[in-house]
Design a protein around this motif. Structure first.
Motif, mmCIF file in Angstrom:
data_model
loop_
_atom_site.group_PDB
_atom_site.id
_atom_site.type_symbol
_atom_site.label_atom_id
_atom_site.label_comp_id
_atom_site.label_asym_id
_atom_site.label_seq_id
_atom_site.Cartn_x
_atom_site.Cartn_y
_atom_site.Cartn_z
ATOM 1 N N PRO A 102 0.818 -1.225 0.000
ATOM 2 C CA PRO A 102 0.000 0.000 0.000
ATOM 3 C C PRO A 102 0.846 1.267 0.000
ATOM 4 O O PRO A 102 1.971 1.285 0.515
ATOM 5 N N ASP A 103 0.290 2.332 -0.576
ATOM 6 C CA ASP A 103 0.912 3.650 -0.510
ATOM 7 C C ASP A 103 0.470 4.387 0.752
ATOM 8 O O ASP A 103 1.144 5.305 1.213
ATOM 9 N N ILE A 104 -0.698 3.998 1.295
ATOM 10 C CA ILE A 104 -1.228 4.625 2.505
ATOM 11 C C ILE A 104 -2.209 3.646 3.163
ATOM 12 O O ILE A 104 -2.863 2.850 2.473
ATOM 13 N N ILE A 105 -2.291 3.702 4.485
ATOM 14 C CA ILE A 105 -3.243 2.886 5.242
ATOM 15 C C ILE A 105 -4.093 3.838 6.080
ATOM 16 O O ILE A 105 -3.562 4.670 6.821
ATOM 17 N N LEU A 106 -5.404 3.717 5.943
ATOM 18 C CA LEU A 106 -6.335 4.613 6.625
ATOM 19 C C LEU A 106 -6.906 3.928 7.860
ATOM 20 O O LEU A 106 -7.494 2.844 7.766
ATOM 21 N N CYS A 107 -6.735 4.573 9.014
ATOM 22 C CA CYS A 107 -7.168 4.007 10.295
ATOM 23 C C CYS A 107 -8.035 5.010 11.049
ATOM 24 O O CYS A 107 -8.237 6.135 10.608
ATOM 25 N N ASN A 108 -8.517 4.576 12.212
ATOM 26 C CA ASN A 108 -9.309 5.429 13.082
ATOM 27 C C ASN A 108 -8.905 5.164 14.526
ATOM 28 O O ASN A 108 -8.697 4.012 14.917
ATOM 29 N N LYS A 109 -8.795 6.218 15.314
ATOM 30 C CA LYS A 109 -8.323 6.101 16.703
ATOM 31 C C LYS A 109 -9.179 5.150 17.524
ATOM 32 O O LYS A 109 -8.664 4.360 18.315
ATOM 33 N N GLU A 110 -10.501 5.209 17.345
ATOM 34 C CA GLU A 110 -11.402 4.394 18.165
ATOM 35 C C GLU A 110 -11.539 2.971 17.634
ATOM 36 O O GLU A 110 -11.613 2.009 18.399
ATOM 37 N N GLU A 111 -11.577 2.822 16.325
ATOM 38 C CA GLU A 111 -11.859 1.506 15.750
ATOM 39 C C GLU A 111 -10.630 0.602 15.647
ATOM 40 O O GLU A 111 -10.750 -0.619 15.671
ATOM 41 N N ASN A 112 -9.462 1.182 15.515
ATOM 42 C CA ASN A 112 -8.239 0.379 15.375
ATOM 43 C C ASN A 112 -7.361 0.544 16.612
ATOM 44 O O ASN A 112 -7.279 1.631 17.175
ATOM 45 N N THR A 113 -6.713 -0.522 17.027
ATOM 46 C CA THR A 113 -5.924 -0.495 18.258
ATOM 47 C C THR A 113 -4.536 0.120 18.023
ATOM 48 O O THR A 113 -4.031 0.153 16.897
ATOM 49 N N LYS A 114 -3.927 0.555 19.128
ATOM 50 C CA LYS A 114 -2.556 1.078 19.056
ATOM 51 C C LYS A 114 -1.599 0.009 18.548
ATOM 52 O O LYS A 114 -0.655 0.301 17.805
ATOM 53 N N ALA A 115 -1.843 -1.235 18.955
ATOM 54 C CA ALA A 115 -0.984 -2.342 18.536
ATOM 55 C C ALA A 115 -1.036 -2.528 17.019
ATOM 56 O O ALA A 115 -0.004 -2.746 16.370
ATOM 57 N N ILE A 116 -2.231 -2.419 16.440
ATOM 58 C CA ILE A 116 -2.379 -2.530 14.989
ATOM 59 C C ILE A 116 -1.602 -1.414 14.298
ATOM 60 O O ILE A 116 -0.846 -1.651 13.350
ATOM 61 N N ILE A 117 -1.801 -0.204 14.773
ATOM 62 C CA ILE A 117 -1.140 0.945 14.138
ATOM 63 C C ILE A 117 0.375 0.828 14.238
ATOM 64 O O ILE A 117 1.104 1.070 13.273
ATOM 65 N N SER A 118 0.867 0.394 15.396
ATOM 66 C CA SER A 118 2.315 0.215 15.571
ATOM 67 C C SER A 118 2.873 -0.826 14.604
ATOM 68 O O SER A 118 3.956 -0.659 14.039
ATOM 69 N N SER A 119 2.114 -1.900 14.391
ATOM 70 C CA SER A 119 2.580 -2.979 13.511
ATOM 71 C C SER A 119 2.596 -2.569 12.045
ATOM 72 O O SER A 119 3.282 -3.187 11.224
ATOM 73 N N LEU A 120 1.858 -1.518 11.708
ATOM 74 C CA LEU A 120 1.751 -1.092 10.310
ATOM 75 C C LEU A 120 2.720 0.030 9.936
ATOM 76 O O LEU A 120 2.921 0.310 8.754
ATOM 77 N N GLU A 121 3.302 0.655 10.927
ATOM 78 C CA GLU A 121 4.078 1.877 10.666
ATOM 79 C C GLU A 121 5.286 1.669 9.757
ATOM 80 O O GLU A 121 5.707 2.612 9.080
ATOM 81 N N GLU A 122 5.807 0.460 9.721
ATOM 82 C CA GLU A 122 6.961 0.198 8.856
ATOM 83 C C GLU A 122 6.549 -0.149 7.420
ATOM 84 O O GLU A 122 7.394 -0.264 6.541
ATOM 85 N N ILE A 123 5.250 -0.321 7.206
ATOM 86 C CA ILE A 123 4.776 -0.764 5.891
ATOM 87 C C ILE A 123 4.451 0.420 4.977
ATOM 88 O O ILE A 123 4.844 0.439 3.798
#
Length: 258
Positions: free
Chosen positions: A74-95
């Motif tokens: 992906p060129d970008i991943i769209l998330c939401n503070k309430e719906e997605n966990t911090k752990a998910i966001i952390s795991s995606l930051e290198e992608i």
């Protein structure tokens, strides 16, 4: 460029490969003409219905398949503070760069739509959408500004019984719909008992179609407990999905006053 958490996002070009981990934001992308750019969605991205058949399903909003996401480049991943966990966001930051939305009111919704206009270089399209939502809102407010506001209890779950209180988007939309939330003095989504005194104040009891799928038999259950009150199943998506679905909310809210 920053997201709604004021995080810096580094984009060297307009993203052409999008993964969305938020159902309402997925629908928004499609309605903005970006369906061809979407490469990955969640199993809860149910609108439009055909999307999960043509796009890779990368998990849910709380659990994801990280390898599947990597493979989609992906060129970008769209998330939401309430719906997605911090752990998910952390795991995606290198992608890929991650844009996180944070929605508490309509101004936040409009800001998000306009952010997408900037990110995906479709400012005219997003500006038109925001204007059209605002026109729907203004027309509704004009029609119902002098109408007496009825009090509502809005149920989102059973076993335990849970209601929408304040500090969430549903509460904002209850007010947008011209009602008063009897639980507005409490926060978030409290568990309650059906003997709760606030329920006596309610003129209406709304049973949401999501996240718990209340059905007609639940109306009968509540009617026995509260024979003097009006009980209705309401469309939870039109009370909780932000984005382009807001275009449909106000015409729906009119039907609740009939």
């Amino acid at each position: 460029m920053k997201d709604q958490l004021k995080r810096d996002i580094q984009l060297n070009k307009t993203p052409k490969r999008i993964i969305s981990l938020v159902p309402s934001q997925t629908e928004l992308l499609v309605d903005l003409g970006l369906e061809a750019s979407i490469v990955g969605v969640t199993k809860f991205c149910v609108h439009p219905k055909h999307l999960r058949m043509s796009k890779a399903v990368v998990g849910g909003t709380k659990q994801i398949n990280i390898e599947k996401i990597k493979a989609l480049c992906p060129d970008i991943i769209l998330c939401n503070k309430e719906e997605n966990t911090k752990a998910i966001i952390s795991s995606l930051e290198e992608i890929a760069p991650i844009h996180i939305s944070d929605i508490y009111n309509l101004d936040d919704c409009f800001e998000l739509i306009n952010m997408y206009g900037e990110i995906f270089d479709i400012k005219r399209t997003t500006s038109t959408l925001v204007s059209n939502i605002q026109l729907e809102r203004e027309a509704f407010q004009l029609q119902f500004q002098d109408k007496k506001k009825l009090k509502v209890a809005y149920f989102i779950w059973q076993q335990p019984w849970m209601v929408a209180a304040s500090e969430n988007f549903i509460d904002v939309m209850i007010k947008e719909a011209g009602f008063i939330n009897v639980f507005e003095d409490e926060k978030r989504y409290p568990e309650i008992d059906l003997s709760n005194s606030k329920l006596k104040e309610a003129d209406l009891i709304f049973l949401s179609s999501e996240p718990f799928p209340f059905k007609a038999d639940h109306i009968l259950e509540f009617q026995k407990k509260f024979p003097e009150k009006t009980i209705k199943i309401v469309d939870g998506e039109l009370f909780s999905w932000y984005g382009s679905r807001l275009l449909k909310s106000y015409s729906y809210f009119k039907t609740l006053h009939i």
